[in-house]
Enzyme design. Sequence first.
Site, PDB file in Angstrom:
ATOM      1  N   SER A   1      59.959  27.584  44.108  1.00 44.88           N
ATOM      2  CA  SER A   1      59.933  26.939  42.791  1.00 44.88           C
ATOM      3  C   SER A   1      61.128  26.047  42.474  1.00 44.88           C
ATOM      4  O   SER A   1      60.973  25.014  41.821  1.00 44.88           O
ATOM      5  CB  SER A   1      59.814  28.000  41.707  1.00 44.88           C
ATOM      6  OG  SER A   1      60.781  29.002  41.904  1.00 44.88           O
TER       7      SER A   1
ATOM      8  N   ASP B   1      64.857  31.962  31.595  1.00 44.61           N
ATOM      9  CA  ASP B   1      64.083  32.959  32.344  1.00 44.61           C
ATOM     10  C   ASP B   1      64.926  33.671  33.407  1.00 44.61           C
ATOM     11  O   ASP B   1      64.469  34.611  34.037  1.00 44.61           O
ATOM     12  CB  ASP B   1      62.837  32.320  32.985  1.00 44.61           C
ATOM     13  CG  ASP B   1      63.182  31.249  34.027  1.00 44.61           C
ATOM     14  OD1 ASP B   1      64.391  31.008  34.289  1.00 44.61           O
ATOM     15  OD2 ASP B   1      62.248  30.644  34.588  1.00 44.61           O
TER      16      ASP B   1
ATOM     17  N   HIS C   1      64.986  30.355  37.205  1.00 43.98           N
ATOM     18  CA  HIS C   1      64.890  28.963  37.655  1.00 43.98           C
ATOM     19  C   HIS C   1      66.063  28.117  37.168  1.00 43.98           C
ATOM     20  O   HIS C   1      66.607  28.343  36.094  1.00 43.98           O
ATOM     21  CB  HIS C   1      63.579  28.350  37.153  1.00 43.98           C
ATOM     22  CG  HIS C   1      62.383  29.019  37.737  1.00 43.98           C
ATOM     23  ND1 HIS C   1      61.429  29.645  36.982  1.00 43.98           N
ATOM     24  CD2 HIS C   1      61.999  29.171  39.029  1.00 43.98           C
ATOM     25  CE1 HIS C   1      60.510  30.159  37.776  1.00 43.98           C
ATOM     26  NE2 HIS C   1      60.832  29.894  39.030  1.00 43.98           N
TER      27      HIS C   1
HETATM   28  C1  LIG Z   1      66.366  29.620  41.882  1.00 44.93           C
HETATM   29  O1  LIG Z   1      67.700  29.383  42.269  1.00 44.93           O
HETATM   30  C2  LIG Z   1      68.645  30.271  41.760  1.00 44.93           C
HETATM   31  C3  LIG Z   1      69.983  29.781  42.206  1.00 44.93           C
HETATM   32  O2  LIG Z   1      70.051  29.871  43.584  1.00 44.93           O
HETATM   33  C4  LIG Z   1      68.348  31.670  42.259  1.00 44.93           C
HETATM   34  O3  LIG Z   1      69.226  32.546  41.626  1.00 44.93           O
HETATM   35  C5  LIG Z   1      66.930  32.052  41.948  1.00 44.93           C
HETATM   36  O4  LIG Z   1      66.630  33.256  42.576  1.00 44.93           O
HETATM   37  C6  LIG Z   1      65.966  30.983  42.420  1.00 44.93           C
HETATM   38  N1  LIG Z   1      64.645  31.309  41.959  1.00 44.93           N
HETATM   39  C7  LIG Z   1      63.602  31.251  42.753  1.00 44.93           C
HETATM   40  C8  LIG Z   1      62.301  31.675  42.160  1.00 44.93           C
HETATM   41  O5  LIG Z   1      63.679  30.890  43.898  1.00 44.93           O
END
Ligand SMILES: *[C@@H]1O[C@H](CO)[C@@H](O)[C@H](O)[C@H]1NC(C)=O
Length: 273
Positions: free
Chosen positions: A31, A229, A232
């Site tokens: 995402s 959330d 993201h």
């Molecule tokens: C989006 O990126 C953030 C920063 O790396 C991370 O903490 C998070 O887990 C990521 N979310 C997804 C759904 O990959």
Amino acid sequence: MFTFLFLILLAHAMSPVSSQDKSIFLLAGQSNMSGRGGVINATWDGIVPSQCGPNPSILRLAEDLTWVPAAEPLHKDIDVNVTTGVGPGMSFANAVLANDSSLGVVGLVPCAIGGTKISLWGRGSFLYDQLVRRASTAVQDGGKIRAVLWYQGESDTVNKEDAELYKGRLEKFFLDLRSDLQLPSIPIIQVALASAQGPYIEKVREAQLGLDLPNVKCLDAKGLELGPDHVHLTTPAEVQLGEMLARSFLRTRPNPLKNSAPNRRRFGGNKLL
Ligand SMILES: *[C@@H]1O[C@H](CO)[C@@H](O)[C@H](O)[C@H]1NC(C)=O
Ligand SMILES: *[C@@H]1O[C@H](CO)[C@@H](O)[C@H](O)[C@H]1NC(C)=O
Ligand SMILES: *[C@@H]1O[C@H](CO)[C@@H](O)[C@H](O)[C@H]1NC(C)=O
Ligand SMILES: CC(=O)N[C@H]1CO[C@H](CO)[C@@H](O)[C@@H]1O
């Protein structure tokens, strides 16, 4: 005579796509690569920062495999089961063009899908085949794939087995992809997760940061802002990430100064550093 010239110019203007010198980038992962910046409660706020604005020199390969002018949200017809927002792709493209005009037209090939584990990207899977098919189509009318941008891993932090197998799977995915694209040393720039919902985040980060393949770079997402959330990246964080990816890509290029003199003046230079 003038009509003739006009028609030639018109034909030219209508096919910005023909150029041999298109620089193509594959965007894949979950995402945060697809883009959720500005999405709150399944509604995108529609805010597009100037760094992510459209540019006549930036195209995207749409779901129907045609080149169209690129605009946010870049993955709207690819990651179709969710509301998409701003990702890193447009700020990346604008930043690389501002820094190196010799890249010509930038062609972005969005392929990221939210919530996908690395095992879903293995050779022969739907996502893998889609990525390779879109990449092969992208170069059909000329141009060259310049790099793969990859941001994935959150879904592999949830159970222990996935986290433990992550490094091997990631490495195999990169090697298979390079081999199937017949680009054995294509630069791959991946992003290490800064945090995750699952408990095995450190195992996955270790794999990402410790992957030792030539021409594979890893940027750390630590410090990038998460939205309400807590899952993201926000729009400003996606802009920042796109610019980090651009800097990293430009460092793989020989002598960027040589070809970018006009743009350097126009865009005020060293912002990227
Ligand atoms: C989006 O990126 C953030 C920063 O790396 C991370 O903490 C998070 O887990 C990521 N979310 C997804 C759904 O990959
Ligand atoms: C999103 O939904 C939650 C729960 O329904 C609500 O509390 C919150 O105010 C909503 N946020 C916005 C920005 O609409
Ligand atoms: C969207 O959802 C449909 C129905 O569940 C599924 O078949 C399809 O694979 C999903 N597509 C993506 C891109 O997630
Ligand atoms: C990373 C990179 O190659 N940056 C270049 C961007 O352009 C400036 C000039 O404006 C160069 O000095 C940098 O090397």
